[in-house]
Scaffold this active site. Structure first.
Site, PDB file in Angstrom:
ATOM      1  N   CYS A 117       3.486 -51.068 -35.331  1.00 13.95           N
ATOM      2  CA  CYS A 117       3.086 -50.639 -36.690  1.00 13.95           C
ATOM      3  C   CYS A 117       4.193 -50.956 -37.679  1.00 13.95           C
ATOM      4  O   CYS A 117       3.952 -51.099 -38.864  1.00 13.95           O
ATOM      5  CB  CYS A 117       2.736 -49.159 -36.717  1.00 13.95           C
ATOM      6  N   HIS A 360      30.612 -28.231 -36.650  1.00  7.86           N
ATOM      7  CA  HIS A 360      30.031 -27.843 -35.365  1.00  7.86           C
ATOM      8  C   HIS A 360      30.574 -26.473 -34.948  1.00  7.86           C
ATOM      9  O   HIS A 360      29.817 -25.580 -34.561  1.00  7.86           O
ATOM     10  CB  HIS A 360      30.409 -28.901 -34.332  1.00  7.86           C
ATOM     11  N   PHE A 803      -3.201 -43.751 -33.414  1.00 10.03           N
ATOM     12  CA  PHE A 803      -3.518 -43.291 -32.053  1.00 10.03           C
ATOM     13  C   PHE A 803      -4.729 -42.356 -31.990  1.00 10.03           C
ATOM     14  O   PHE A 803      -4.803 -41.472 -31.146  1.00 10.03           O
ATOM     15  CB  PHE A 803      -2.286 -42.627 -31.405  1.00 10.03           C
ATOM     16  N   GLU A1266      -6.079 -48.543 -25.137  1.00 11.09           N
ATOM     17  CA  GLU A1266      -5.903 -47.174 -24.669  1.00 11.09           C
ATOM     18  C   GLU A1266      -5.530 -47.041 -23.197  1.00 11.09           C
ATOM     19  O   GLU A1266      -4.880 -46.093 -22.787  1.00 11.09           O
ATOM     20  CB  GLU A1266      -7.219 -46.406 -24.868  1.00 11.09           C
TER      21      GLU A1266
HETATM   22  C1  LIG Z   1      18.975 -33.860 -35.593  1.00 10.67           C
HETATM   23  C2  LIG Z   1      20.113 -33.031 -35.088  1.00 10.67           C
HETATM   24  C3  LIG Z   1      20.349 -33.022 -33.725  1.00 10.67           C
HETATM   25  C4  LIG Z   1      21.386 -32.260 -33.230  1.00 10.67           C
HETATM   26  N1  LIG Z   1      21.588 -32.256 -31.888  1.00 10.67           N
HETATM   27  C5  LIG Z   1      22.611 -31.538 -31.377  1.00 10.67           C
HETATM   28  C6  LIG Z   1      22.847 -31.516 -29.991  1.00 10.67           C
HETATM   29  O1  LIG Z   1      22.135 -32.148 -29.208  1.00 10.67           O
HETATM   30  N2  LIG Z   1      23.869 -30.785 -29.532  1.00 10.67           N
HETATM   31  C7  LIG Z   1      24.678 -30.083 -30.389  1.00 10.67           C
HETATM   32  O2  LIG Z   1      25.600 -29.462 -29.928  1.00 10.67           O
HETATM   33  N3  LIG Z   1      24.472 -30.075 -31.693  1.00 10.67           N
HETATM   34  C8  LIG Z   1      23.457 -30.781 -32.211  1.00 10.67           C
HETATM   35  N4  LIG Z   1      23.230 -30.759 -33.549  1.00 10.67           N
HETATM   36  C9  LIG Z   1      24.042 -29.878 -34.393  1.00 10.67           C
HETATM   37  C10 LIG Z   1      25.300 -30.564 -34.909  1.00 10.67           C
HETATM   38  O3  LIG Z   1      26.240 -30.649 -33.883  1.00 10.67           O
HETATM   39  C11 LIG Z   1      25.856 -29.703 -36.032  1.00 10.67           C
HETATM   40  O4  LIG Z   1      24.866 -29.619 -37.016  1.00 10.67           O
HETATM   41  C12 LIG Z   1      27.070 -30.365 -36.638  1.00 10.67           C
HETATM   42  O5  LIG Z   1      28.076 -30.473 -35.727  1.00 10.67           O
HETATM   43  C13 LIG Z   1      27.541 -29.649 -37.879  1.00 10.67           C
HETATM   44  O6  LIG Z   1      28.510 -30.452 -38.523  1.00 10.67           O
HETATM   45  P1  LIG Z   1      28.424 -30.850 -40.075  1.00 10.67           P
HETATM   46  O7  LIG Z   1      29.668 -31.535 -40.431  1.00 10.67           O
HETATM   47  O8  LIG Z   1      27.200 -31.609 -40.332  1.00 10.67           O
HETATM   48  O9  LIG Z   1      28.312 -29.424 -40.716  1.00 10.67           O
HETATM   49  P2  LIG Z   1      27.891 -29.060 -42.185  1.00 10.67           P
HETATM   50  O10 LIG Z   1      26.418 -28.878 -42.245  1.00 10.67           O
HETATM   51  O11 LIG Z   1      28.486 -29.998 -43.168  1.00 10.67           O
HETATM   52  O12 LIG Z   1      28.599 -27.635 -42.306  1.00 10.67           O
HETATM   53  C14 LIG Z   1      28.236 -26.601 -41.438  1.00 10.67           C
HETATM   54  C15 LIG Z   1      29.023 -25.325 -41.715  1.00 10.67           C
HETATM   55  O13 LIG Z   1      30.357 -25.492 -41.281  1.00 10.67           O
HETATM   56  C16 LIG Z   1      31.258 -25.075 -42.281  1.00 10.67           C
HETATM   57  N5  LIG Z   1      32.445 -25.909 -42.178  1.00 10.67           N
HETATM   58  C17 LIG Z   1      32.443 -27.244 -41.988  1.00 10.67           C
HETATM   59  N6  LIG Z   1      33.719 -27.663 -41.851  1.00 10.67           N
HETATM   60  C18 LIG Z   1      34.520 -26.596 -41.977  1.00 10.67           C
HETATM   61  C19 LIG Z   1      35.911 -26.387 -41.945  1.00 10.67           C
HETATM   62  N7  LIG Z   1      36.748 -27.381 -41.743  1.00 10.67           N
HETATM   63  N8  LIG Z   1      36.382 -25.146 -42.107  1.00 10.67           N
HETATM   64  C20 LIG Z   1      35.552 -24.107 -42.328  1.00 10.67           C
HETATM   65  N9  LIG Z   1      34.219 -24.248 -42.369  1.00 10.67           N
HETATM   66  C21 LIG Z   1      33.709 -25.463 -42.184  1.00 10.67           C
HETATM   67  C22 LIG Z   1      30.525 -25.245 -43.566  1.00 10.67           C
HETATM   68  O14 LIG Z   1      31.018 -24.348 -44.538  1.00 10.67           O
HETATM   69  C23 LIG Z   1      29.096 -24.931 -43.167  1.00 10.67           C
HETATM   70  O15 LIG Z   1      28.858 -23.563 -43.251  1.00 10.67           O
HETATM   71  C24 LIG Z   1      22.206 -31.494 -34.102  1.00 10.67           C
HETATM   72  C25 LIG Z   1      21.963 -31.516 -35.475  1.00 10.67           C
HETATM   73  C26 LIG Z   1      20.928 -32.284 -35.963  1.00 10.67           C
HETATM   74  C27 LIG Z   1      20.670 -32.309 -37.431  1.00 10.67           C
HETATM   75  S1  FES Z   2       6.455 -49.805 -34.174  1.00 13.86           S
HETATM   76 FE1  FES Z   2       7.761 -48.154 -33.745  1.00 13.86          FE
HETATM   77  S2  FES Z   2       6.634 -46.481 -34.536  1.00 13.86           S
HETATM   78 FE2  FES Z   2       5.240 -48.101 -34.723  1.00 13.86          FE
END
Ligand SMILES: Cc1cc2nc3c(=O)[nH]c(=O)nc-3n(C[C@H](O)[C@H](O)[C@H](O)COP(=O)(O)OP(=O)(O)OC[C@H]3O[C@@H](n4cnc5c(N)ncnc54)[C@H](O)[C@@H]3O)c2cc1C
Ligand code: FES
Ligand code: FES
Length: 1335
Positions: A117, A360, A803, A1266
């Site tokens: 697609c 994290h 689908f 299918e």
């Molecule tokens: C699609 C998706 C899949 C994911 N899969 C997994 C997974 O399989 N396993 C897993 O473990 N995690 C997973 N995560 C979570 C991911 O690990 C955390 O969202 C990520 O680590 C947060 O980091 P960030 O920099 O994006 O945080 P942000 O969203 O930027 O901040 C998060 C928080 O941390 C605070 N903060 C950030 N840095 C500091 C600092 N230096 N000091 C004080 N406070 C601070 C901020 O104030 C905020 O409150 C997933 C997330 C998504 C969106």
């Molecule tokens: S080709 Fe990957 S979603 Fe359709």
């Protein structure tokens, strides 16, 4: 709290062009900015939550201190625009385009048929592009890992992986045992067949690929380098309407800001903050962005360990740790290796490249993987505030948010010290998720033990679990009690008991899977215990014995290797003209456009003047009266133009299903009203303010409830063959059983989308819509607006996956939008967000089947009685037809002389379920195969023998008396046994199982008889229109719709053959109700062939008209003949028509010629399961399919592979959850797991049966759309085989039921053992579960 300073200019580059945004809004995300403001629509919206990768872009930044440029992939749907100051963004348009230059990544992906697609394709290109910018010659592991975060619902990933293999450092060989062929034998003529063309292997020729030329890539803009240098000391501020974004240049300034705005989050990756905003509307007046602070990006090694800046991203952390692990002594790196284990599976590469270590740690999600390990590894957080610096331990108390162990609001984490491990330390990491990669853990754990040197006496012990409570939990008390103990079996037993007492999971815990989660606690503990024993032996081989073979098998997690594919098909007849493309693997007509992002989907259509956006308000009740709708507040929202309800529908409000609910709601998610506004944000804000008062009515949600309440959509459907009573009487044995099977979300990558544009004259409406059934859209819109159908023009260029999910539902969405457009007089765009699409639309029908089967001791089935129930949901939709197909198809490949099947479509208060690839057969076939397995279990005969004994042989009659020949069923069966090397692999599986107590392999070979098409002639009619223009170019159109299945590509091939001109002369523009009226839906595997007949018909009419001219001038060119024909006033336009295959079904006589023809296939799959966790990996699948003469082997094999992987999803992964109130709980890729790259079998071979012809369909072909899906059940039965081996070894009953999908939870709980016995069980009925079983 507003910030006084003036807003800075946001400066960044997109595809080499400078963008200056003077009013950058911190709440704006890059995806929407690219699509709506910059009109770069190649970057797609697939989910909005970082889970699908459709929105992937590459971000490049310059570090002025290190003087380095960094490239990283990112999910633009989570990336705040303001974070891009100074960055260079590359989107798919910047990688290459048809107008300028196609990049080798794009070219190879298209040539390898890596798009169907095309909706996921730009994201796939960008992930690969970012990898190649960092690693010119990546390893295969790096390539696979780069694709971890990209989902594709069509292709089954194999061709995508194949195309990218060509960039790998070292070519890899599949080393297929037994087949004698290798995946590298691309295009090699491996053997000759007796008739017809030769047998070919591979679908594209890597020798024709363009070479990579890195000099053609965009360089990092020097201007941005200068800017980074100059602004090193500048605080950047961007004020939005509600939020101010501040990026300080130094730690000092950051701490000052944090002191002033203690509640302001530090946003780095935005992967937690952004998601919270998405889910709960969380809003922050001030956001601090600390990515330019050198102390927070530090990477240093001290005598105690590695110090990593808190703003470093997880991909960086992985690279640092990988380096450390290779450079440092192994005893120092135990924590690092444990972290690396999780960093390989955590999210996708995009999220790993965005998410920061600090984010994290601080966000402390319950299932975040790194925190338990960082904690047991005694990591230290280096904190700073205006008041000074301090260090705290990242321990269980910090993770629990205990007041004295936490950071305070004015502090930030500057860096994290991750200490080296010690000699007597043992550190392990565990996690189990619903999918191997890119899925949050169900439970994870970090465990560490420290022994008194040279002994196994516990000095220190820490065990932490994620996924149980609201954050990571510690078994601190249990650990304290075990200090001083020896590391032996008694200690393990006590540890399990203590942990189960301390880590409590209530029966109604959110997320469900309670018993499974409890089991994982002790299963992980057991694995840790053994890992440590193994480690002790390695350290002190003379003091501690090596583990027994049985225990050794518990070590190690299952990890899928790099998938390899083989595709074998027959070449065209050697006598066929080289110009004739029929039968050749011609690539998808839109392939290149998919890869460059130039293929236009509905939401990519440029906004039209005065266009409004639409958001809907949906029912929160499963069954209730609507007492009142109050839209007054919504109408006050700036930008909101109107609120539309059922009262605004001038004509009919839907057909079988109301478009807008009237006085009652019958499911959660039913549309009640729509808010139209100038922007989508305003429309959504308005929708949130509509107040609805309900009066609750009792809902029926499950099949069980429906049976009790006699709640059915249609009459029972029944087929009876032979004499069932006599049959059972003569059987040696009779057994009975049940099967419950969950539904399936379509999860097409393009969500439902419609754009309605009212024309100025005659109330005409143009409807651009993503549908499989343009005529239905036209009819419903016309009847809702009281218009004649001739006034509604429905247009479909292409659909981003369907689908079956876009057969009936898009018409309702079109009515919703058309009524709004009619009321306001404005064009209206209605593009559903992923969660709304999943909430509102139903999917595949959940199924409950009961069987009673009578058989002889030699395995012959004499009689079978089936009762089948489907959960149809709240309206009829396609449920009547689906239950009919269940009844007609349940026999699958088996001839049961005395058979009774009864089918019931239950009516419940759930969203109405609808058509889905396979249409009832995937459920019916699974019931039949379950019944076969029951006979195998009872007789003790081999699976393949019982199947062979009962398979149809020769010319036969189906249960409804339709004649067919089973010859090709047997050919496929024998070919599959041979190609898969079934018998020797079965012996190897058995041998493996005798040696491995905690890991088991399973193998299954499953035959299939698939009936193609519909049980009424009327469904098979099709029309086409072909114009030849004076310059000789040809425009074809027909009633079929491009869903990714390559229908138009095949039509071009057909027109090329019939008109005897090259493909380059022929063009397809769009499917439209204005050109070809009254088209049926594109579905049932016959969409291509019936429309092909119509195109063929039109082309033959034209050729007949041209023939005399050609005869007069045989040496002339096509252009000469056309010119001459025009001069002779010959009509160069023709319509073509196909009346349809003759089919019928008489339910009174239970007889019919219900399907035009049958298709056969066989699949053999081998898997390995981890009995401790329930994980499995797909080792190998061989499919032999009776495709007859394939019009396009590349497309047909693509359909088989894609459908198969979708079937693997259905039978092993995809679980939909509903709350006891009927609310769907799985509404996005975060909670609903479709197969990803990691689910492709490591060896995946597809063979098209040679020398086979089908006299019914065009050119002797067969419809492949299918059938492959059901073959995914071979993985289900291979898992079942492995579970049976496990149970046999443990002395458990072999007469056990496994319901579908066979998720990690079901597999683990079926492998009963000492640990499953240990866990507390809750008595059903004594608590309210988080989710209910609706099947
Ligand atoms: C699609 C998706 C899949 C994911 N899969 C997994 C997974 O399989 N396993 C897993 O473990 N995690 C997973 N995560 C979570 C991911 O690990 C955390 O969202 C990520 O680590 C947060 O980091 P960030 O920099 O994006 O945080 P942000 O969203 O930027 O901040 C998060 C928080 O941390 C605070 N903060 C950030 N840095 C500091 C600092 N230096 N000091 C004080 N406070 C601070 C901020 O104030 C905020 O409150 C997933 C997330 C998504 C969106
Ligand atoms: S080709 Fe990957 S979603 Fe359709
Ligand atoms: S749209 Fe961004 S990951 Fe799905």
């Amino acid at each position: 709290m507003a910030c006084p300073q003036q807003s800075d200019e946001l400066v960044f580059f997109v595809n080499g062009r400078k963008v200056i945004e003077r009013q950058a809004d911190p709440e704006e995300l890059l995806l929407y900015y690219l699509r709506k403001k910059l009109r770069l629509s190649g970057t797609k919206y697939g989910c909005g939550v970082g889970g699908c990768g459709a929105c992937t872009v590459m971000i490049s930044t310059y570090d002025p201190v290190a003087k380095l440029i960094h490239h990283r992939p990112a999910n633009s749907c989570l990336l705040p625009l303001c974070s891009l100051h100074g960055a260079a963004v590359i989107t798919v348009e910047g990688v290459g385009s048809i107008k300028t230059r196609i990049h080798p990544i794009q070219e190879r992906l298209a040539k390898c048929n890596g798009s169907q697609c095309g909706f996921c394709t730009p994201g796939m290109v960008m992930s690969m592009y970012a990898l190649l910018r960092n690693h010119a010659e990546p390893s295969m592991e790096q390539i696979i890992s780069a694709l971890d975060g990209n989902l594709c619902r069509c292709t089954g990933y194999r061709p995508i992986i194949d195309s990218y293999t060509s960039f790998a450092r070292e070519p890899t060989c599949c080393q297929l045992r037994g087949t004698g062929q290798c995946c590298l034998d691309q295009e090699e003529r491996v053997c000759s067949s007796s008739t017809g063309g030769q047998i070919l292997s591979g679908l594209c020729n890597p020798e024709q690929f363009l070479p990579m030329d890195p000099t053609q890539e965009f360089i990092f803009p020097p201007e941005l380098m200068r800017m980074a240098q100059e602004q090193q000391r500048t605080t950047l501020i961007f004020h939005g309407k509600r939020t101010t974004w501040i990026s300080p240049p130094s730690l000092k300034k950051l701490l000052k800001l944090k002191a002033k705005y203690p509640k302001a989050p530090l946003v780095v990756g935005n992967t937690t903050v952004g998601l919270k905003r998405n889910h709960s509307g969380a809003y922050h007046p001030i956001i601090l962005h600390p990515v330019r602070i050198s102390e927070m990006l530090v990477v240093s090694s001290t005598s105690d360990g590695l110090v990593i800046g808190a703003a470093c991203c997880l991909a960086q952390l992985r690279d640092i740790l990988m380096k450390a692990v290779t450079e440092l002594p192994a005893e120092k790196t135990k924590t690092y290796r444990a972290l690396l284990q999780h960093l390989r599976t955590l999210a996708g590469e995009q999220i790993r490249s965005m998410a920061s270590l600090g984010g994290h740690i601080v966000s402390r999600g319950s299932s975040w993987d790194l925190n338990p390990i960082l904690s047991v590894g005694k990591s230290v957080l280096n904190l700073a505030s205006e008041d000074g610096k301090r260090q705290i331990l990242l321990n269980d108390r910090f993770l629990a948010g205990c007041e004295h162990a936490d950071i305070n609001a004015k502090e930030v984490i500057v860096s994290v010290l991750i200490p080296y491990s010690m000699k007597d330390d043992f550190i392990s990491a565990f996690r189990q998720a619903e999918r191997q990669k890119n899925a949050l853990s169900i439970v994870n754990s970090g465990m560490r033990v420290l022994f008194r040197p040279g002994t196994d006496t516990i000095v220190d012990l820490s065990i932490l679990f994620g996924g149980i409570g609201s954050t990571t939990l510690s078994a601190r008390k249990s650990c304290e009690k075990l200090i001083g103990r020896q590391w032996n079996d008694q200690m393990l037993n006590e540890a399990c008991k203590l942990v189960l007492e301390e880590i409590v999971l209530p029966p109604s815990a959110s997320g469900g899977k309670v018993e499974y989660r409890r089991t994982l606690l002790v299963s992980f503990l057991f694995r840790f215990y053994l890992e440590v024993l193994h480690g002790l032996h390695q350290m002190y081989p003379f003091r501690y014995a090596e583990l027994s073979q049985e225990k050794m098998s518990a070590l190690g997690m299952l990890q899928s290797g790099v998938p390899q594919g083989v595709q074998i098909y027959q070449d065209v007849d050697p006598g066929q003209s080289p110009q004739d493309p029929v039968g050749r693997p011609i690539r998808h007509q839109s392939g290149i456009k998919h890869t460059t992002g130039e293929a236009v989907f509905i939401d990519d259509i440029r906004p039209v003047d005065g266009e409004l956006s639409l958001a809907v308000v949906t029912s929160v009740k499963a069954h209730a009266k609507i007492i009142s709708i109050d839209a007054s507040e919504a109408l006050q929202v700036p930008g909101v133009v109107d609120v539309v309800t059922a009262r605004d529908v001038p004509g009919k409000n839907g057909k079988d299903e109301q478009a807008y609910a009237e006085d009652k709601v019958i499911c959660v998610g039913q549309i009640i009203c729509a808010v139209v506004a100038e922007s989508l944000t305003q429309a959504k804000c308005g929708a949130g303010k509509v107040k609805i008062v309900y009066k609750d009515l009792d809902p029926i949600l499950t099949i069980e409830d429906a049976i009790k309440n006699n709640s059915y959509i249609t009459e029972q459907r029944k087929i009876e063959k032979g004499d069932i009573v006599k049959g059972f009487k003569s059987a040696d044995e009779i057994i009975e059983g049940e099967l419950h099977m969950g539904g399936q979300e379509h999860f097409y990558m393009e969500t439902n989308s419609v754009l309605v544009i009212p024309r100025v004259e005659d109330k005409e409406m143009d409807v651009y819509v993503s549908t499989q059934h343009a005529t239905d859209v036209q009819e419903l819109v016309a009847s809702a607006l009281n218009l004649q159908s001739s006034k509604v023009m429905c247009h479909v260029k292409r659909v981003g996956g369907a689908f079956g999910g876009k057969v009936t539902k898009p018409s309702l969405f079109a009515v919703i939008a058309a009524v709004a457009a009619n009321k306001t007089g404005h064009p209206v765009r209605f593009v559903l967000e992923r969660n709304m699409d999943m909430l509102i639309t139903g999917g595949r029908h959940p199924f409950f089947g009961k069987y009673k089967v009578g058989f002889m001791n030699d395995g012959r089935i004499i009689a079978a009685d089936f009762q089948c129930y489907i959960n149809g949901g709240c309206t009829k939709d396609e449920s009547e037809l689906v239950i009919e197909y269940v009844v007609l198809k349940v026999d699958n490949a088996y001839n049961i002389p005395n058979l009774r099947v009864r089918g019931h479509a239950c009516k419940t208060h759930l969203p109405s379920n609808t058509a889905f690839r396979g249409f009832g057969f995937p459920q019916a076939g699974l019931l039949m195969e379950t019944c076969i397995v029951a006979v195998v279990t009872q007789t003790g005969l081999p699976h393949e023998k019982v199947r062979e004994t009962n398979m149809y042989k020769g010319v036969n009659l189906t249960s409804f008396k339709e004649k067919f020949d089973a010859e090709n069923l047997w050919k496929c069966w024998e070919e599959c046994l041979d190609k898969s090397d079934y018998y020797s692999r079965k012996a190897m599986v058995e041998e493996f199982n005798t040696k491995n107590y905690w890991k088991k392999k399973g193998i299954a070979i499953i035959p299939m008889k698939f009936s193609v098409g519909f049980n009424a002639t009327y469904f098979h009619q099709a029309g086409a229109l072909v114009h030849i223009y004076i310059d000789g170019s040809v425009l074809i159109t027909h009633g079929g719709i491009e869903l990714g299945q390559g229908i138009h590509t095949k039509m071009l091939q057909i027109a090329s053959r019939e008109l005897k001109i090259p493909l380059s002369y022929i063009h397809f523009c769009e499917t439209s109700t204005t050109t070809v009226p009254n088209g049926k839906y594109t579905a049932g595997s016959v969409g291509t062939e019936i429309n092909a007949r119509a195109v063929q018909n039109a082309c033959q009419i034209l050729w007949k008209r041209l023939e005399p001219i050609q005869r007069d001038n045989p040496d002339g060119k096509w252009e000469d003949w056309i010119s001459e024909a025009h001069k002779q006033s010959i009509n160069l336009s023709a319509t073509g028509y196909f009346k349809g295959y003759h089919t019928n079904m008489n339910w009174d006589t239970q007889k019919g010629h219900a399907f035009p023809y049958f298709l056969f296939g066989v699949a053999c799959s081998e898997v390995e399961i981890d009995c401790l966790t329930g994980a499995h990996k797909n080792i190998r699948t061989d499919i032999v399919m009776d495709a007859c003469f394939s019009i396009n082997p590349a497309i047909d094999i693509g359909q088989i592979e894609g459908a198969f992987i979708q079937g693997v999803g259905l039978y092993t992964l995809e679980d939909i959850y509903f709350s006891p109130k009927g609310e769907q709980l799985t509404l996005g890729p975060d909670t609903y797991k479709i197969p990803a790259v990691c689910d492709v079998p490591e060896q995946f071979c597809v063979y098209l049966l040679p020398n086979s012809r089908n006299s019914i369909a065009i050119y002797s072909s067969k419809g492949m759309g299918e059938a492959g899906l059901f073959l995914g059940s071979s993985v289900f039965f291979a898992i079942r085989d492995a579970v049976a081996a496990t149970r046999k070894e443990r002395g458990l009953s072999l007469d056990f039921t496994l319901n579908s999908p066979l998720t990690v939870e079901r597999i683990r709980m079926a492998c009963g053992d000492v640990f499953t016995e240990m866990i507390p069980k809750d008595k059903p009925g004594t608590y309210k579960p988080w989710a209910i079983d609706i099947a």
